[in-house]
Write an enzyme that holds these catalytic residues in place. Structure first.
Site, PDB file in Angstrom:
ATOM      1  CG  ASP A   6      -1.768   1.233   1.352  1.00  0.00           C
ATOM      2  OD1 ASP A   6      -2.290   1.657   0.305  1.00  0.00           O
ATOM      3  OD2 ASP A   6      -1.911   1.803   2.453  1.00  0.00           O
ATOM      4  CB  SER A   7       0.134   4.780  -0.628  1.00  0.00           C
ATOM      5  OG  SER A   7      -1.006   4.834   0.206  1.00  0.00           O
ATOM      6  CB  CYS A  69      -2.804   1.178  -2.627  1.00  0.00           C
ATOM      7  SG  CYS A  69      -2.953   2.933  -2.911  1.00  0.00           S
ATOM      8  CD  GLU A 149      -2.132   8.207   7.431  1.00  0.00           C
ATOM      9  OE1 GLU A 149      -1.260   9.083   7.435  1.00  0.00           O
ATOM     10  OE2 GLU A 149      -2.119   7.205   6.680  1.00  0.00           O
ATOM     11  CB  CYS A 181      -9.857   5.241   0.404  1.00  0.00           C
ATOM     12  SG  CYS A 181      -8.361   5.844   1.200  1.00  0.00           S
ATOM     13  CG  HIS A 183      -6.467   5.509   5.332  1.00  0.00           C
ATOM     14  ND1 HIS A 183      -5.684   5.024   4.313  1.00  0.00           N
ATOM     15  CD2 HIS A 183      -5.629   6.149   6.184  1.00  0.00           C
ATOM     16  CE1 HIS A 183      -4.436   5.360   4.539  1.00  0.00           C
ATOM     17  NE2 HIS A 183      -4.372   6.044   5.666  1.00  0.00           N
TER      18      HIS A 183
HETATM   19  N1  DGL Z   1      -3.832   3.957   0.121  1.00  0.00           N
HETATM   20  C1  DGL Z   1      -4.518   5.052  -0.538  1.00  0.00           C
HETATM   21  C2  DGL Z   1      -5.762   4.489  -1.275  1.00  0.00           C
HETATM   22  O1  DGL Z   1      -6.305   3.471  -0.905  1.00  0.00           O
HETATM   23  C3  DGL Z   1      -4.920   6.134   0.430  1.00  0.00           C
HETATM   24  C4  DGL Z   1      -3.772   6.940   0.970  1.00  0.00           C
HETATM   25  C5  DGL Z   1      -2.982   7.657  -0.104  1.00  0.00           C
HETATM   26  O2  DGL Z   1      -3.507   8.618  -0.699  1.00  0.00           O
HETATM   27  O3  DGL Z   1      -1.872   7.240  -0.365  1.00  0.00           O
HETATM   28  O4  DGL Z   1      -6.189   5.075  -2.226  1.00  0.00           O
END
Ligand code: DGL
Length: 262
Positions: A6-7, A69, A149, A181, A183
């Site tokens: 993931d990011s 992600c 976060e 997303c 999160h």
């Molecule tokens: N992991 C990203 C997503 O699911 C969210 C956080 C980011 O913008 O990197 O799109």
């Protein structure tokens, strides 16, 4: 090993769901905390990062790759599949789209996600191919990632921002909402409350974990290559003092993070 990336740390929501379904196999996670967020970056940059992240997981022994992600899943999958031929990839868009398709009764679906996910147009294309009568309403919800976060999970400010993001979608009469997303599952309770009883939520972390579990259960060759269990091994590209508590919030258990030395 099952490789997941993931990011950042939000993808641990997917690891949590995988642990509930395939905990007999070891999970290797990479969170690109040095370069997060991806959701505000161009598809080209996100794709380049995704290739590097996949390389990292494969070099450490991952046999299948789960792209947790949503931003990467919306923009980089065709390139990843042609770059790493033969590697089984799982992403969060297709199973979420399928679930929404099966849930909607009035053919009005809503989606919240990062700006890059929303502007990718991938869901519009998938719904248009599957059923041109489905109307998809989208709204980028960029403030939710930093609020989560910061741990602002129950603050009135978070509730009112969620409400604001949902108003235009509710006005369209949606009966299904995709939480596009990593999160957002953390805010599922508030989102569900603000969305109201008539709107069903699609949680991509559950959908992709279900798909991975099904694939492994039906693939004896893969079962043989996946190392047996052990605690998930979690790698990050940057480590700051509060990352472990953020990771713990997503995974709902104590975690130790390892920093990659590039
Ligand atoms: N992991 C990203 C997503 O699911 C969210 C956080 C980011 O913008 O990197 O799109």
């Amino acid at each position: 090993m099952i490789g997941v990336f993931d990011s950042g740390l939000g993808g641990l929501t997917v690891v949590k769901e995988l642990l509930e379904r395939v905990n007999q196999y070891k999970i290797l996670y990479f969170g690109d905390t040095a370069r997060t967020p991806y959701g505000t970056k161009s598809a080209e940059t996100v794709t380049r990062y995704a290739i590097e992240n996949t390389n990292f997981l494969l070099e450490r022994g991952a046999k299948i790759i789960v792209v947790a992600c949503h931003t990467v899943s919306s923009t980089a999958i065709p390139v990843l599949k042609s770059h790493f031929k033969g590697v089984p990839f799982f992403e969060v868009v297709t199973p979420s789209f399928r679930k929404a398709l099966s849930l909607t009764k009035n053919k009005k679906v809503g989606l919240i996600g990062t700006r890059t996910t929303v502007s990718s147009g991938i869901y519009q294309r998938l719904f248009a191919e599957a059923d041109p009568e489905i109307s998809l309403s989208t709204n980028p919800a960029p403030l939710l990632v930093p609020l989560i976060e910061e741990g602002w999970l129950r603050k009135p400010e978070t509730r009112s921002i969620v409400k604001k993001y949902l108003i235009p979608l509710k006005m369209k009469g949606i009966d299904t909402l995709i939480l596009a997303c990593t999160h957002y599952p953390i805010l599922k309770k508030i989102i569900s409350e603000k969305a109201g009883k008539r709107i069903k939520l699609v949680d991509p972390s559950e959908e992709v974990a279900h798909e991975v579990a099904h694939f492994i259960a039906n693939n004896v060759e893969i079962q043989k290559c996946l190392e047996s269990n052990g605690e998930p091994e979690i790698w990050v590209s940057d480590l700051t003092p509060n990352f472990e508590s953020i990771a713990q919030m997503f995974l709902k258990r104590k975690v130790k993070l390892n920093k990659v030395i590039w």
